[in-house]
Design an enzyme around this catalytic site. Structure first.
Site, PDB file in Angstrom:
ATOM      1  N   ASP A  91       0.827  -1.209   0.000  1.00 33.42           N
ATOM      2  CA  ASP A  91       0.000   0.000   0.000  1.00 33.42           C
ATOM      3  C   ASP A  91       0.863   1.261   0.000  1.00 33.42           C
ATOM      4  O   ASP A  91       1.981   1.260   0.518  1.00 33.42           O
ATOM      5  CB  ASP A  91      -0.917  -0.020   1.232  1.00 33.42           C
ATOM      6  CG  ASP A  91      -2.086   0.937   1.085  1.00 33.42           C
ATOM      7  OD1 ASP A  91      -2.376   1.357  -0.049  1.00 33.42           O
ATOM      8  OD2 ASP A  91      -2.710   1.262   2.113  1.00 33.42           O
TER       9      ASP A  91
ATOM     10  N   ASN B 198     -10.973  -2.540  -5.564  1.00 31.21           N
ATOM     11  CA  ASN B 198     -10.178  -1.572  -6.347  1.00 31.21           C
ATOM     12  C   ASN B 198     -10.816  -1.216  -7.698  1.00 31.21           C
ATOM     13  O   ASN B 198     -10.413  -0.251  -8.345  1.00 31.21           O
ATOM     14  CB  ASN B 198      -8.740  -2.063  -6.561  1.00 31.21           C
ATOM     15  CG  ASN B 198      -7.869  -2.010  -5.322  1.00 31.21           C
ATOM     16  OD1 ASN B 198      -6.966  -2.814  -5.139  1.00 31.21           O
ATOM     17  ND2 ASN B 198      -8.149  -1.055  -4.432  1.00 31.21           N
TER      18      ASN B 198
HETATM   19  C1  IPE Z   1      -5.319  -2.778  -0.359  1.00 34.07           C
HETATM   20  O1  IPE Z   1      -4.992  -1.445  -0.508  1.00 34.07           O
HETATM   21  C2  IPE Z   1      -5.348  -3.457  -1.695  1.00 34.07           C
HETATM   22  C3  IPE Z   1      -4.052  -3.632  -2.351  1.00 34.07           C
HETATM   23  C4  IPE Z   1      -2.897  -3.315  -1.863  1.00 34.07           C
HETATM   24  C5  IPE Z   1      -4.116  -4.263  -3.650  1.00 34.07           C
HETATM   25  P1  IPE Z   1      -6.125  -0.323  -0.636  1.00 34.07           P
HETATM   26  O2  IPE Z   1      -5.424   0.975  -0.778  1.00 34.07           O
HETATM   27  O3  IPE Z   1      -7.078  -0.693  -1.725  1.00 34.07           O
HETATM   28  O4  IPE Z   1      -6.878  -0.459   0.753  1.00 34.07           O
HETATM   29  P2  IPE Z   1      -7.742   0.597   1.563  1.00 34.07           P
HETATM   30  O5  IPE Z   1      -8.750   1.167   0.615  1.00 34.07           O
HETATM   31  O6  IPE Z   1      -6.799   1.640   2.066  1.00 34.07           O
HETATM   32  O7  IPE Z   1      -8.338  -0.205   2.672  1.00 34.07           O
HETATM   33  C1  IPE Z   2      -1.477   0.170  -3.447  1.00 34.57           C
HETATM   34  O1  IPE Z   2      -1.232   1.529  -3.452  1.00 34.57           O
HETATM   35  C2  IPE Z   2      -1.628  -0.399  -4.846  1.00 34.57           C
HETATM   36  C3  IPE Z   2      -2.978  -0.842  -5.189  1.00 34.57           C
HETATM   37  C4  IPE Z   2      -4.019  -0.824  -4.411  1.00 34.57           C
HETATM   38  C5  IPE Z   2      -3.155  -1.328  -6.538  1.00 34.57           C
HETATM   39  P1  IPE Z   2      -2.430   2.570  -3.500  1.00 34.57           P
HETATM   40  O2  IPE Z   2      -2.781   2.824  -4.923  1.00 34.57           O
HETATM   41  O3  IPE Z   2      -3.541   2.107  -2.648  1.00 34.57           O
HETATM   42  O4  IPE Z   2      -1.743   3.863  -2.883  1.00 34.57           O
HETATM   43  P2  IPE Z   2      -2.380   4.845  -1.819  1.00 34.57           P
HETATM   44  O5  IPE Z   2      -2.828   4.015  -0.673  1.00 34.57           O
HETATM   45  O6  IPE Z   2      -3.507   5.544  -2.495  1.00 34.57           O
HETATM   46  O7  IPE Z   2      -1.254   5.753  -1.456  1.00 34.57           O
HETATM   47 MG    MG Z   3      -4.054   2.353  -0.694  1.00 34.05          MG
END
Ligand code: IPE
Ligand code: IPE
Ligand code: MG
Length: 249
Positions: free
Chosen positions: A29, A77
């Site tokens: 994340d 997502n």
């Molecule tokens: C979790 O991250 C999913 C992945 C890393 C693929 P998210 O960024 O989607 O999770 P939330 O929304 O902060 O819970």
């Molecule tokens: C995790 O990074 C990758 C995926 C969920 C695909 P994020 O895209 O959630 O990055 P933040 O949490 O918005 O910084």
């Molecule tokens: Mg995230």
């Protein structure tokens, strides 16, 4: 790859080989925040995140960890802007195509978990190709959770089991934890011993809900694109201090 990741090739001396986790799971994340802090579009964070995952996989192999599972895309997502979702799908496909040869050389066994049927056809083909090509490799088992949701996984297992009951192949009394596990996507891989989540969020976000029952959880404020071998070393040191009781005394 960062400067730090080029060092620490061997298992650091302060880690005990016999107390390493067999299976590490990561919630990668913070890609978007990493990019935003640099005034770049979010996708740059995802691009950089791939390099970090590649080095973590290599590091797990170097240090003798049996299995690595990475959360690449959750069932939730899809709710992101369509451009970001499309970028990610294209990125997954391109990386898979580019990395297959290296995974073969490094004896990696790759598998994907999640509702794969809902992914773009061309990505599904790349996924099938890489799983088929590497299925007899004997090295690290690398699992990528793509369009994965823990609840969705449990529901699809229930459906599969219900169908067998309906067909008279199974009695309800025969349903136990072991049977249920055999209907999960992760069948055949031991449960994660250690879950690492980057970028500070203290939640599981629908990842491996069943399998995580007794995982040790390590959260770091470091954003995923900055997660390197030094950070991983820190997580493993922390893990080795934990007393895993599994409900016992
Ligand atoms: C979790 O991250 C999913 C992945 C890393 C693929 P998210 O960024 O989607 O999770 P939330 O929304 O902060 O819970
Ligand atoms: C995790 O990074 C990758 C995926 C969920 C695909 P994020 O895209 O959630 O990055 P933040 O949490 O918005 O910084
Ligand atoms: Mg995230």
């Amino acid at each position: 790859m960062t400067a730090n990741s080029t060092v620490l090739q061997d298992l650091p001396a302060d880690l005990m080989r016999e107390r390493l986790p067999r299976h590490v799971a990561v919630i990668m994340d913070g890609n978007g925040r990493w990019a935003k802090r640099r005034g770049m579009p979010r996708i740059m964070g995802h691009r950089r995140g791939v390099d970090v995952l590649k080095d973590l996989l290599r590091c797990c192999r170097d240090w003798g960890i049996e299995a690595l599972t990475a959360y690449a895309f959750s069932t939730e997502n899809w709710g992101r802007p369509v451009e970001e979702v499309e970028f990610l799908m294209t990125l997954f496909e391109r990386v898979l195509r580019q990395e297959l040869r290296e995974m073969m050389q490094e004896n990696v066994r790759i598998q994907f978990v999640g509702n794969l049927n809902a992914l773009p056809k061309s990505l599904q083909e790349e996924i099938e190709r890489s799983m088929a090509a590497t299925q007899n490799n004997s090295g690290i088992r690398f699992t990528v959770a793509t369009n994965y949701g823990g609840r969705q996984e449990i529901v699809q297992a229930c459906r599969a089991i219900a169908r067998k009951v309906e067909q008279g192949l199974l009695q309800p009394e025969q349903i136990d934890e072991a049977l249920f596990e055999r209907h999960l996507y992760t069948c055949g891989t031991c449960d994660p011993d250690l879950l690492i989540r980057t970028s500070g969020e203290m939640r599981i976000s629908n990842f491996l809900l069943w399998q995580m029952a007794y995982a040790e959880i390590y959260v770091t404020d470091t954003l995923w694109p900055d997660f390197d071998r030094k950070e991983f070393h820190q997580a493993l040191c922390d893990y080795q201090q934990r007393e895993r009781r599994f409900g016992k005394l």
